[in-house]
Design a protein around this motif. Structure first.
Motif, mmCIF file in Angstrom:
data_model
loop_
_atom_site.group_PDB
_atom_site.id
_atom_site.type_symbol
_atom_site.label_atom_id
_atom_site.label_comp_id
_atom_site.label_asym_id
_atom_site.label_seq_id
_atom_site.Cartn_x
_atom_site.Cartn_y
_atom_site.Cartn_z
ATOM 1 N N ILE A 31 14.350 0.900 33.185
ATOM 2 C CA ILE A 31 13.932 1.324 34.520
ATOM 3 C C ILE A 31 15.133 1.632 35.399
ATOM 4 C CG2 ILE A 31 11.715 0.109 34.486
ATOM 5 C CD1 ILE A 31 14.134 -1.503 36.613
ATOM 6 N N VAL A 32 14.845 2.284 36.512
ATOM 7 C CA VAL A 32 15.825 2.515 37.577
ATOM 8 C C VAL A 32 15.159 2.043 38.860
ATOM 9 C CG1 VAL A 32 17.014 4.293 38.931
ATOM 10 C CG2 VAL A 32 16.932 4.477 36.451
ATOM 11 N N VAL A 33 15.929 1.378 39.708
ATOM 12 C CA VAL A 33 15.395 0.892 40.974
ATOM 13 C C VAL A 33 15.984 1.724 42.107
ATOM 14 C CG1 VAL A 33 15.277 -1.059 42.571
ATOM 15 C CG2 VAL A 33 15.064 -1.449 40.113
ATOM 16 N N GLU A 34 15.096 2.234 42.939
ATOM 17 C CA GLU A 34 15.499 2.951 44.138
ATOM 18 C C GLU A 34 15.181 2.041 45.318
ATOM 19 O OE1 GLU A 34 14.630 7.353 44.801
ATOM 20 O OE2 GLU A 34 13.252 6.371 46.195
ATOM 21 N N LEU A 35 16.184 1.733 46.120
ATOM 22 C CA LEU A 35 16.021 0.870 47.280
ATOM 23 C C LEU A 35 16.326 1.682 48.525
ATOM 24 C CD1 LEU A 35 15.588 -1.982 48.493
ATOM 25 C CD2 LEU A 35 18.050 -2.359 48.189
ATOM 26 N N ASN A 36 15.316 1.853 49.364
ATOM 27 C CA ASN A 36 15.461 2.626 50.604
ATOM 28 C C ASN A 36 16.056 4.013 50.347
ATOM 29 O OD1 ASN A 36 14.414 0.434 52.076
ATOM 30 N ND2 ASN A 36 16.430 -0.523 52.115
ATOM 31 N N GLU A 37 15.486 4.687 49.348
ATOM 32 C CA GLU A 37 15.804 6.074 48.986
ATOM 33 C C GLU A 37 17.182 6.258 48.355
ATOM 34 O OE1 GLU A 37 14.955 8.738 52.207
ATOM 35 O OE2 GLU A 37 12.892 8.044 52.375
ATOM 36 N N ILE A 50 15.799 -8.576 48.400
ATOM 37 C CA ILE A 50 14.790 -7.717 49.015
ATOM 38 C C ILE A 50 14.514 -8.255 50.417
ATOM 39 C CG2 ILE A 50 12.423 -6.872 48.849
ATOM 40 C CD1 ILE A 50 12.680 -7.305 45.772
ATOM 41 N N ALA A 51 14.580 -7.372 51.403
ATOM 42 C CA ALA A 51 14.434 -7.784 52.802
ATOM 43 C C ALA A 51 13.232 -7.111 53.451
ATOM 44 C CB ALA A 51 15.701 -7.427 53.576
ATOM 45 N N ASP A 52 12.762 -7.701 54.538
ATOM 46 C CA ASP A 52 11.651 -7.142 55.292
ATOM 47 C C ASP A 52 11.976 -5.707 55.701
ATOM 48 O OD1 ASP A 52 9.140 -7.266 56.584
ATOM 49 O OD2 ASP A 52 10.141 -7.586 58.503
ATOM 50 N N GLY A 53 11.049 -4.814 55.473
ATOM 51 C CA GLY A 53 11.236 -3.411 55.821
ATOM 52 C C GLY A 53 11.753 -2.558 54.682
ATOM 53 N N ASP A 54 12.142 -3.192 53.571
ATOM 54 C CA ASP A 54 12.648 -2.422 52.429
ATOM 55 C C ASP A 54 11.527 -1.634 51.759
ATOM 56 O OD1 ASP A 54 15.296 -3.171 52.653
ATOM 57 O OD2 ASP A 54 15.201 -4.701 51.080
ATOM 58 N N VAL A 55 11.919 -0.499 51.201
ATOM 59 C CA VAL A 55 11.020 0.311 50.386
ATOM 60 C C VAL A 55 11.664 0.405 49.005
ATOM 61 C CG1 VAL A 55 9.953 2.565 50.067
ATOM 62 C CG2 VAL A 55 10.216 1.623 52.380
ATOM 63 N N VAL A 56 10.948 -0.094 48.007
ATOM 64 C CA VAL A 56 11.463 -0.154 46.640
ATOM 65 C C VAL A 56 10.594 0.720 45.753
ATOM 66 C CG1 VAL A 56 11.985 -1.682 44.698
ATOM 67 C CG2 VAL A 56 12.247 -2.535 47.048
ATOM 68 N N GLU A 57 11.231 1.527 44.955
ATOM 69 C CA GLU A 57 10.520 2.303 43.929
ATOM 70 C C GLU A 57 11.117 1.927 42.585
ATOM 71 O OE1 GLU A 57 7.893 4.371 44.275
ATOM 72 O OE2 GLU A 57 7.882 4.116 46.441
ATOM 73 N N ILE A 58 10.276 1.580 41.627
ATOM 74 C CA ILE A 58 10.729 1.251 40.292
ATOM 75 C C ILE A 58 10.280 2.377 39.378
ATOM 76 C CG2 ILE A 58 10.586 -0.426 38.420
ATOM 77 C CD1 ILE A 58 9.896 -2.523 40.648
ATOM 78 N N LEU A 59 11.253 3.051 38.821
ATOM 79 C CA LEU A 59 10.993 4.238 38.010
ATOM 80 C C LEU A 59 11.263 3.933 36.553
ATOM 81 C CD1 LEU A 59 13.046 6.558 40.360
ATOM 82 C CD2 LEU A 59 10.586 6.206 40.425
ATOM 83 N N SER A 60 10.319 4.278 35.689
ATOM 84 C CA SER A 60 10.514 4.072 34.255
ATOM 85 C C SER A 60 10.600 5.419 33.563
ATOM 86 C CB SER A 60 9.392 3.226 33.657
ATOM 87 O OG SER A 60 8.150 3.856 33.846
ATOM 88 N N PHE A 61 11.322 5.414 32.481
ATOM 89 C CA PHE A 61 11.526 6.645 31.723
ATOM 90 C C PHE A 61 10.445 6.789 30.674
ATOM 91 C CE2 PHE A 61 15.713 5.281 33.205
ATOM 92 C CZ PHE A 61 16.060 6.401 33.937
ATOM 93 N N MET A 62 9.918 7.987 30.553
ATOM 94 C CA MET A 62 8.879 8.279 29.582
ATOM 95 C C MET A 62 9.386 9.362 28.647
ATOM 96 S SD MET A 62 6.257 6.434 30.666
ATOM 97 C CE MET A 62 4.612 7.029 30.574
ATOM 98 N N GLY A 63 9.148 9.170 27.384
ATOM 99 C CA GLY A 63 9.508 10.199 26.410
ATOM 100 C C GLY A 63 8.276 11.020 26.079
ATOM 101 N N GLY A 64 8.491 12.162 25.584
ATOM 102 C CA GLY A 64 7.347 12.993 25.225
ATOM 103 C C GLY A 64 7.813 14.275 24.540
ATOM 104 N N GLY A 65 6.868 15.031 24.162
ATOM 105 C CA GLY A 65 7.261 16.253 23.483
ATOM 106 C C GLY A 65 6.189 17.279 23.478
#
Length: 65
Positions: A31-37, A50-65
């Motif tokens: 995964i990759v973590v994005e904290l406050n963009e 992690i603090a009040d007001g934070d925006v966290v996005e957890i991105l996972s990698f998907m394979g495909g074809g």
């Protein structure tokens, strides 16, 4: 209030990113973590709380074809 992946998250303030990921069964290698963009370097997961007001996005990698 903290938002994680677009949803309000309770009881996460003060947790480190590593603690949150572990508690929610995320594998940091896949995964990759994005904290406050901004991508958070994996080397900072243990020291970033992690603090009040934070925006966290957890991105996972998907394979495909």
């Amino acid at each position: 209030m903290v938002k994680i992946n677009g949803k309000e998250a309770a009881d996460v303030c003060g947790m480190t990113v590593s603690q949150y990921l572990s508690a929610n069964n995320y594998n940091p290698k896949h995964i990759v973590v994005e904290l406050n963009e901004e991508i958070l370097p994996k080397t900072e997961y243990d020291s970033t709380a992690i603090a009040d007001g934070d925006v966290v996005e957890i991105l996972s990698f998907m394979g495909g074809g």
